[in-house]
Design an enzyme around this catalytic site. Structure first.
Site, short mmCIF file in Angstrom:
data_model
loop_
_atom_site.label_atom_id
_atom_site.label_comp_id
_atom_site.label_asym_id
_atom_site.label_seq_id
_atom_site.Cartn_x
_atom_site.Cartn_y
_atom_site.Cartn_z
N ARG A 15 10.36 -9.62 -13.04
CA ARG A 15 10.48 -9.55 -14.50
C ARG A 15 11.74 -8.82 -14.98
NH1 ARG A 15 5.69 -7.06 -17.23
NH2 ARG A 15 4.85 -6.45 -15.22
N LYS A 22 15.22 -3.96 -8.13
CA LYS A 22 14.66 -3.27 -9.30
C LYS A 22 14.89 -1.76 -9.23
CE LYS A 22 10.08 -2.72 -9.85
NZ LYS A 22 8.72 -3.02 -10.30
N THR A 78 0.23 -2.93 -0.96
CA THR A 78 0.66 -1.53 -0.86
C THR A 78 0.24 -0.91 0.48
OG1 THR A 78 -1.32 -0.98 -2.12
CG2 THR A 78 0.75 -1.06 -3.34
N GLY A 138 -5.46 -0.36 -11.29
CA GLY A 138 -6.68 -0.10 -10.54
C GLY A 138 -7.47 0.98 -11.25
N ASN A 168 -5.64 4.42 -11.55
CA ASN A 168 -4.90 4.88 -10.38
C ASN A 168 -3.40 4.85 -10.68
OD1 ASN A 168 -3.74 5.25 -7.85
ND2 ASN A 168 -4.25 3.18 -7.13
N TYR A 364 50.43 15.28 -19.75
CA TYR A 364 49.74 14.89 -18.52
C TYR A 364 50.07 15.89 -17.43
CZ TYR A 364 48.50 12.74 -14.15
OH TYR A 364 47.97 12.53 -12.90
C1 UD1 Z 1 -1.06 -0.67 -7.46
C2 UD1 Z 1 -2.44 -0.14 -7.12
C3 UD1 Z 1 -3.21 0.06 -8.42
C4 UD1 Z 1 -2.46 1.02 -9.32
C5 UD1 Z 1 -1.06 0.54 -9.55
C6 UD1 Z 1 -0.28 1.60 -10.29
C7 UD1 Z 1 -3.00 -1.07 -4.96
C8 UD1 Z 1 -3.79 -2.08 -4.24
N1 UD1 Z 1 -3.11 -1.10 -6.29
O1 UD1 Z 1 -1.18 -1.89 -8.14
O2 UD1 Z 1 -4.52 0.57 -8.12
O3 UD1 Z 1 -3.15 1.18 -10.54
O4 UD1 Z 1 -0.40 0.28 -8.30
O5 UD1 Z 1 0.95 1.10 -10.68
O6 UD1 Z 1 -2.34 -0.27 -4.36
N2 UD1 Z 1 5.00 -2.60 -3.07
C9 UD1 Z 1 5.62 -2.75 -1.87
N3 UD1 Z 1 5.13 -3.68 -1.01
C10 UD1 Z 1 4.04 -4.44 -1.30
C11 UD1 Z 1 3.42 -4.26 -2.55
C12 UD1 Z 1 3.92 -3.33 -3.41
O7 UD1 Z 1 6.59 -2.08 -1.56
O8 UD1 Z 1 3.66 -5.25 -0.46
C13 UD1 Z 1 5.54 -1.60 -4.00
C14 UD1 Z 1 6.11 -2.23 -5.27
O9 UD1 Z 1 7.50 -2.47 -5.11
C15 UD1 Z 1 5.82 -1.19 -6.32
C16 UD1 Z 1 4.55 -0.50 -5.82
O10 UD1 Z 1 4.48 -0.79 -4.44
O11 UD1 Z 1 6.83 -0.20 -6.40
C17 UD1 Z 1 3.32 -0.95 -6.55
O12 UD1 Z 1 3.20 -2.33 -6.44
P1 UD1 Z 1 2.58 -3.19 -7.61
O13 UD1 Z 1 2.45 -4.58 -7.15
O14 UD1 Z 1 3.28 -2.89 -8.87
O15 UD1 Z 1 1.15 -2.50 -7.77
P2 UD1 Z 1 -0.26 -3.17 -7.77
O16 UD1 Z 1 -0.55 -3.62 -6.37
O17 UD1 Z 1 -0.35 -4.13 -8.84
#
Ligand code: UD1
Ligand code: MG
Length: 454
Positions: A15, A22, A78, A138, A168, A364
């Site tokens: 996005r 990012k 994550t 979450g 979370n 200068y």
């Molecule tokens: C996650 C949490 C959610 C929380 C939210 C807060 C999990 C399963 N969920 O949501 O409970 O409320 O963050 O923002 O953990 N990232 C990676 N690799 C991956 C996935 C994500 O490096 O495979 C990084 C992303 O770049 C980002 C961060 O982890 O910086 C969070 O990822 P994002 O997809 O935004 O979070 P959610 O999984 O939606």
């Protein structure tokens, strides 16, 4: 207790509509990912592992070799991200887990989370926040007695769970050994088919370990950046936070909406910052200064009672009682002493200027060592570059440089010496002497009258 940190930064950030990673977008003069790194360092995490994926090389290049890296080729959640750093996780100590796209997290908030974690001897502690619009996050699910039960993702949540306003924030501290253990048990049997880091908490809880959530006092701490709109919002919140702290500490900001002070900048009491200033990097400003409108100052140390007007100052230092500007440009390595006047349209680079010297206008000075109480006439140029090499110029104490002097480097004007206006000085001017290096004036009497009569 050894605390290591893992920072998740492998996500794509679709996005942002950007060609770059990012986490390399900036809030002020720092990239997003540098903020959680600073916060982790604040709580004593010296070893930091950044999980990289999208634009991995770009991120590694930007952060350099003070970090460790683990590559997450495919973004499978994550939990999967943290699994990539399994070799970084030791059997002892604690592991902090942070996101690379949440620049408002502070060291002080992490400190509170860590104290809570240690006092309660938890296996894992998650940072939560209470927010009115929890959609997307979450949710922290608690049992009837309010003890922590689990985290449920938006997509997996029941209607009742969706009503929960404690969310979370995505930041955690784990006992290292137990984190490693819980990661080995993670499965991806959920709606998104992802390995959720959040499931490690349930795993530890089920085995009788203590897991809890502590809510941050300021829900902004956990705000993530996913779009340019959010980048601007976070920048705005950062500005308000930082500016409030300076005002509370005795700094006057005439227009805090239009004043940008970087997170590491320090400012003394009773200093006044006028509208439109950008103070960046490791800048330190003393007491009772006035930083005039639209000045940009980066990585510079400024003493007390310094007065600056609409100037740009980079990687330099300025002593007490000195005046700079309007429209001065101090480039890197300019060391300006005390009670000096650097006036309008003066550029200085890689030079030392002694106390009490006056450089009032249109001058200068590059690669020069200037003594005390020197006076520069208008339009002086230090000719420091011969087309190939830069050379140094030395000017002794109490020297007087006449208007429109060229000082062809390397050259020395000794103590107390004068240069005549309009001179191009190429040889040493000895102590207390006058150097004249210009054509003698000749007057052709009635030359104009004769020309006109033709
Ligand atoms: C996650 C949490 C959610 C929380 C939210 C807060 C999990 C399963 N969920 O949501 O409970 O409320 O963050 O923002 O953990 N990232 C990676 N690799 C991956 C996935 C994500 O490096 O495979 C990084 C992303 O770049 C980002 C961060 O982890 O910086 C969070 O990822 P994002 O997809 O935004 O979070 P959610 O999984 O939606
Ligand atoms: Mg996700």
């Amino acid at each position: 207790m050894k605390t290591k940190a893992i920072i998740l930064a492998a996500g794509q950030g679709t996005r942002m509509q950007s060609n770059k990673s990012k986490v390399l977008h900036k809030v002020y003069d720092k990239t997003l990912v540098e903020y959680p790194i600073l916060a982790a360092r604040y709580v004593g995490a010296e070893e930091i592992c950044v999980i990289v994926g999208h634009k991995a090389e770009e991120v590694q290049k930007a952060l350099g070799n003070t970090m460790q890296y683990a590559l997450q080729k495919d973004q499978l959640g994550t939990g999967h991200a943290v699994m990539q750093a399994v070799d970084f996780i030791e059997d002892e100590g604690e592991v902090l887990i942070l996101y690379g796209d949440t620049p408002l997290i502070t060291g002080r908030t992490l400190e509170k989370m860590l104290s809570f974690h240690r006092e309660n001897k938890n296996a894992a502690t998650v940072l939560s926040a209470f927010i009115d619009q929890p959609t997307g996050y979450g949710r922290i699910v608690r049992s009837a007695d309010q003890t922590f039960a689990k985290i449920v993702e938006q997509k997996d949540a029941s209607e009742d769970e969706k009503q929960i306003k404690e969310i979370n924030g995505g930041m955690y501290v784990f006992e290292a050994r137990l984190l490693k253990y819980a990661l080995s048990k993670l499965k991806n049997d959920n709606v998104q088919k992802e390995y959720y880091l959040t499931d490690t908490l349930e795993i530890l809880l089920a085995e009788g370990h203590k897991v809890d959530a502590i809510a941050t006092a300021d829900a902004d701490d956990i705000l993530g950046v996913n779009s340019r709109e959010q980048l601007a919002e976070v920048t705005d919140l950062m500005r308000k936070r930082i500016n409030s702290q300076h005002m509370a500490a005795g700094v006057t900001l005439i227009d805090p909406q239009n004043t940008y002070i970087g997170p590491e900048v320090k400012i003394g009491k009773d200093t006044i910052i006028e509208p439109g200033c950008m103070l960046e990097g490791t800048t330190i400003i003393g007491e009772n200064c006035t930083i005039g409108y639209h000045s940009k100052i980066k990585n510079t140390t400024i003493g007390n009672l310094v007065d600056i007007e609409i100037s740009v100052i980079l990687d330099s230092s300025i002593g007490d009682g000195t005046h700079v500007g309007p429209f001065a440009y101090l480039r890197p390595n300019s060391h300006i002493g005390k009670n000096i006047k650097v006036g309008d349209f003066v550029e200085i680079k890689n030079s030392h200027i002694g106390d009490g010297t006056k450089i009032s206008h249109l001058t200068y000075i590059g690669d020069a060592d200037v003594g005390k109480n020197v006076n520069f006439g208008c339009g002086t140029v230090v000719v420091n570059y011969d087309g190939q090499t830069k050379h140094r110029t030395t000017i002794g104490n109490d020297a007087f440089i006449g208007c429109n002097t060229n000082l062809v480097s390397p050259v020395t004007v000794e103590e107390g010496a004068y240069t005549a206006a309009g001179s191009t000085i190429t040889k040493t001017v000895p102590k207390n002497s006058l150097g004249i290096a210009r054509a003698k004036q000749e007057n052709k009497e009635e030359w104009v009258t004769k020309k006109r009569s033709k």
